[in-house]
Design a protein around this motif. Structure first.
Motif, PDB file in Angstrom:
ATOM      1  N   THR A   1      41.710  24.805  66.867  1.00 33.79           N
ATOM      2  CA  THR A   1      43.034  24.849  67.492  1.00 33.79           C
ATOM      3  C   THR A   1      42.938  24.881  69.018  1.00 33.79           C
ATOM      4  OG1 THR A   1      43.239  27.266  67.430  1.00 33.79           O
ATOM      5  CG2 THR A   1      43.976  26.054  65.487  1.00 33.79           C
ATOM      6  N   ASN A   2      41.748  25.143  69.562  1.00 31.47           N
ATOM      7  CA  ASN A   2      41.564  25.063  71.011  1.00 31.47           C
ATOM      8  C   ASN A   2      41.752  23.639  71.526  1.00 31.47           C
ATOM      9  OD1 ASN A   2      41.070  27.789  71.647  1.00 31.47           O
ATOM     10  ND2 ASN A   2      38.965  27.620  70.946  1.00 31.47           N
ATOM     11  N   LEU A   3      41.751  22.665  70.620  1.00 26.90           N
ATOM     12  CA  LEU A   3      41.978  21.262  70.994  1.00 26.90           C
ATOM     13  C   LEU A   3      43.439  20.858  70.865  1.00 26.90           C
ATOM     14  CD1 LEU A   3      38.972  19.628  69.060  1.00 26.90           C
ATOM     15  CD2 LEU A   3      38.997  20.457  71.418  1.00 26.90           C
ATOM     16  N   PHE A   4      44.279  21.756  70.365  1.00 29.18           N
ATOM     17  CA  PHE A   4      45.643  21.394  69.987  1.00 29.18           C
ATOM     18  C   PHE A   4      46.619  21.475  71.165  1.00 29.18           C
ATOM     19  CE2 PHE A   4      45.440  22.536  65.158  1.00 29.18           C
ATOM     20  CZ  PHE A   4      44.453  21.574  64.990  1.00 29.18           C
ATOM     21  N   VAL A   5      47.610  20.598  71.128  1.00 32.91           N
ATOM     22  CA  VAL A   5      48.694  20.631  72.107  1.00 32.91           C
ATOM     23  C   VAL A   5      49.527  21.899  71.918  1.00 32.91           C
ATOM     24  CG1 VAL A   5      50.814  19.479  72.873  1.00 32.91           C
ATOM     25  CG2 VAL A   5      48.775  18.122  72.363  1.00 32.91           C
ATOM     26  N   SER A   6      49.698  22.332  70.692  1.00 30.07           N
ATOM     27  CA  SER A   6      50.475  23.552  70.433  1.00 30.07           C
ATOM     28  C   SER A   6      49.831  24.766  71.102  1.00 30.07           C
ATOM     29  CB  SER A   6      50.632  23.788  68.926  1.00 30.07           C
ATOM     30  OG  SER A   6      49.370  23.802  68.283  1.00 30.07           O
ATOM     31  N   LYS A   7      48.509  24.817  71.115  1.00 27.20           N
ATOM     32  CA  LYS A   7      47.796  25.912  71.792  1.00 27.20           C
ATOM     33  C   LYS A   7      47.982  25.790  73.297  1.00 27.20           C
ATOM     34  CE  LYS A   7      43.842  27.695  73.778  1.00 27.20           C
ATOM     35  NZ  LYS A   7      43.147  27.333  75.024  1.00 27.20           N
ATOM     36  N   LEU A   8      47.926  24.577  73.819  1.00 32.20           N
ATOM     37  CA  LEU A   8      48.138  24.346  75.249  1.00 32.20           C
ATOM     38  C   LEU A   8      49.522  24.810  75.694  1.00 32.20           C
ATOM     39  CD1 LEU A   8      47.366  23.013  77.998  1.00 32.20           C
ATOM     40  CD2 LEU A   8      48.211  20.856  77.049  1.00 32.20           C
ATOM     41  N   LEU A   9      50.538  24.478  74.907  1.00 32.51           N
ATOM     42  CA  LEU A   9      51.904  24.876  75.249  1.00 32.51           C
ATOM     43  C   LEU A   9      52.093  26.393  75.156  1.00 32.51           C
ATOM     44  CD1 LEU A   9      53.877  22.019  73.461  1.00 32.51           C
ATOM     45  CD2 LEU A   9      53.728  22.390  75.934  1.00 32.51           C
TER      46      LEU A   9
ATOM     47  N   ASN B   1      42.258  21.596  77.379  1.00 31.09           N
ATOM     48  CA  ASN B   1      41.017  20.889  77.678  1.00 31.09           C
ATOM     49  C   ASN B   1      41.273  19.387  77.732  1.00 31.09           C
ATOM     50  OD1 ASN B   1      41.179  20.138  74.906  1.00 31.09           O
ATOM     51  ND2 ASN B   1      40.217  22.076  74.365  1.00 31.09           N
ATOM     52  N   CYS B   2      40.204  18.618  77.711  1.00 25.23           N
ATOM     53  CA  CYS B   2      40.356  17.172  77.895  1.00 25.23           C
ATOM     54  C   CYS B   2      40.882  16.474  76.643  1.00 25.23           C
ATOM     55  CB  CYS B   2      39.035  16.547  78.327  1.00 25.23           C
ATOM     56  SG  CYS B   2      37.829  16.443  76.998  1.00 25.23           S
ATOM     57  N   ASN B   3      41.185  17.221  75.617  1.00 25.28           N
ATOM     58  CA  ASN B   3      41.855  16.650  74.453  1.00 25.28           C
ATOM     59  C   ASN B   3      43.358  16.930  74.553  1.00 25.28           C
ATOM     60  OD1 ASN B   3      41.003  15.432  71.643  1.00 25.28           O
ATOM     61  ND2 ASN B   3      42.682  16.829  71.210  1.00 25.28           N
ATOM     62  N   SER B   4      43.716  18.196  74.643  1.00 22.38           N
ATOM     63  CA  SER B   4      45.133  18.575  74.610  1.00 22.38           C
ATOM     64  C   SER B   4      45.887  18.178  75.879  1.00 22.38           C
ATOM     65  CB  SER B   4      45.264  20.084  74.387  1.00 22.38           C
ATOM     66  OG  SER B   4      44.577  20.820  75.377  1.00 22.38           O
ATOM     67  N   MET B   5      45.244  18.228  77.037  1.00 22.76           N
ATOM     68  CA  MET B   5      45.961  17.950  78.291  1.00 22.76           C
ATOM     69  C   MET B   5      46.388  16.483  78.426  1.00 22.76           C
ATOM     70  SD  MET B   5      43.914  20.576  80.811  1.00 22.76           S
ATOM     71  CE  MET B   5      45.076  20.657  82.171  1.00 22.76           C
ATOM     72  N   PRO B   6      45.502  15.510  78.199  1.00 23.52           N
ATOM     73  CA  PRO B   6      45.975  14.120  78.234  1.00 23.52           C
ATOM     74  C   PRO B   6      46.950  13.794  77.107  1.00 23.52           C
ATOM     75  CG  PRO B   6      43.634  14.208  77.702  1.00 23.52           C
ATOM     76  CD  PRO B   6      44.033  15.578  78.112  1.00 23.52           C
ATOM     77  N   TYR B   7      46.796  14.450  75.959  1.00 22.39           N
ATOM     78  CA  TYR B   7      47.754  14.249  74.872  1.00 22.39           C
ATOM     79  C   TYR B   7      49.156  14.682  75.316  1.00 22.39           C
ATOM     80  CZ  TYR B   7      44.402  13.240  71.056  1.00 22.39           C
ATOM     81  OH  TYR B   7      43.473  12.662  70.216  1.00 22.39           O
ATOM     82  N   LEU B   8      49.246  15.850  75.950  1.00 23.83           N
ATOM     83  CA  LEU B   8      50.553  16.330  76.407  1.00 23.83           C
ATOM     84  C   LEU B   8      51.109  15.404  77.486  1.00 23.83           C
ATOM     85  CD1 LEU B   8      52.854  18.354  76.468  1.00 23.83           C
ATOM     86  CD2 LEU B   8      51.504  19.769  78.057  1.00 23.83           C
TER      87      LEU B   8
END
Length: 368
Positions: A143-151, A157-164
């Motif tokens: 879940t550290n790669l998830f957009v939901s965790k980022l929000l 990280n470099c997965n969730s940030m460009p996705y958002l």
């Protein structure tokens, strides 16, 4: 009395067995639904939405418990914020695509910059999203790669940030191209003043291609074959979601037979043939299937002689042949594996050698 107790015990065991089976089937259904959502978008049977694809993957992992209502509320807030920035800021950029570039600049500001925000008679400081160096590959917690965790945490990280970033661009009516480097995802845009340029959200910079090449793990064949540094179209971005879905499924069901994982990665490869991560996961899934067949024959995979014995089984022989071809193909298209420690050093080098790699002209265009 004994017979009655035994009968009752059998009923209880049967109920437990049945309920476990139902729960497992229900769990799989979340993944089937997510796969169908993405596949429908690829087949143009459902309206394309990168946001919906991403959240369908995360919801599958959370077994239907993802609070998509709250997540959509947060996305709407950030979208309104971006629109307010566009309306109240005039960039130095003066080309004919200024309206579009202003939206990109607003998203960049939300992701990477501290901003003063007027709330009635008070000015507060909006804090940007930050790179989280803890478990950047999601080894311990996917879940550290998830957009939901980022929000939820404003750390990603470099997965969730460009996705958002891509999600917000689409909410503003624009597109954003994801691009890949070793162990890495970033953003590529094409604009009138500069042509293609890179947006690196982990450090809040616009690096030149020389930084990407400085990793030492981007082979020229990988660029030529679209493995790295290619601006992915929307359908190729959905292929990344299919890979994420397969990876999440492996975490939920580590002892799975590989069938669903292969279904997801094979569909991803259909859409994006030289998607290295999907190609690697397909080969590794075939390897896991081969090792399970060896285990059934009580053969240790560490002994080369045992591997030869296992191949007397037609299925094992087929899997061995597939694995060999797949790993060879991955090498031939130019993919080279970058050690994780070197990746982190390379990522940090963008900040420590900022003067060397930053696109200063673009930075000036993106200011007021």
């Amino acid at each position: 009395m004994k017979r009655k107790l035994s009968y009752t015990f059998l009923i209880v065991l049967t109920i437990i067995w049945l309920s476990t089976g139902v729960l497992k089937a229900q769990s799989n259904q979340f993944y089937n639904d997510a796969y169908q959502t993405i596949d429908n978008m690829l087949n143009d049977k459902q309206k394309y939405s990168f946001k919906d694809a991403v959240f369908s993957v995360e919801n599958a992992y959370f077994q239907g418990k993802l609070d998509t209502v709250q997540l959509n509320r947060e996305i709407k807030f950030l979208t309104r914020f971006a629109k307010a920035i566009v309306a109240n800021r005039d960039l130095n950029y003066q080309q004919s695509d200024k309206a579009r570039v202003s939206k990109y600049a607003a998203i960049y500001s939300i992701m990477c910059q501290t901003l003063p925000v007027a709330v009635q008679d008070t000015v507060i400081q909006y804090k940007p999203f930050n790179y989280d160096f803890k478990d950047v590959f999601g080894h311990h917690d996917i879940t550290n790669l998830f957009v939901s965790k980022l929000l939820a945490t404003k750390k990603g990280n470099c997965n969730s940030m460009p996705y958002l970033y891509k999600i917000l661009a689409e909410e503003l009516g624009e597109t954003a191209h994801l691009a890949l480097a070793p162990n890495h995802v970033y953003i590529k845009h094409q604009i009138k003043s500069d042509g293609w340029y890179n947006t690196e959200l982990t450090s809040g910079m616009f690096p030149q291609d020389s930084w990407l090449m400085a990793s030492g793990y981007i082979h020229l064949d990988a660029i030529k074959n679209g493995v790295f540094m290619k601006a992915l179209n929307d359908k190729e971005s959905l292929a990344l979601c299919l890979f994420d879905l397969a990876q999440a499924y492996n975490r939920n069901f580590p002892d799975n037979d590989g069938a669903f994982v292969l279904q997801a990665v094979n569909r991803a490869i259909e859409v994006y043939p030289n998607f290295a991560k999907a190609l690697i996961l397909r080969a590794e899934t075939h390897k896991a299937q081969f090792e399970k067949l060896m285990d059934k024959q009580n053969l240790s995979s560490s002994n080369p002689e045992n591997i030869k014995k296992a191949q007397q089984d037609p299925k094992a022989k087929e899997l061995m042949s597939l694995m060999t071809e797949e790993y060879m193909h991955i090498y031939e298209i130019g993919y080279r594996q970058m050690p994780e420690e070197m990746y982190l050093d390379w990522l940090v080098s963008l900040k420590t050698e900022r003067e060397k790699y930053e696109n200063k002209k673009l930075l000036n265009n993106f200011t007021k």
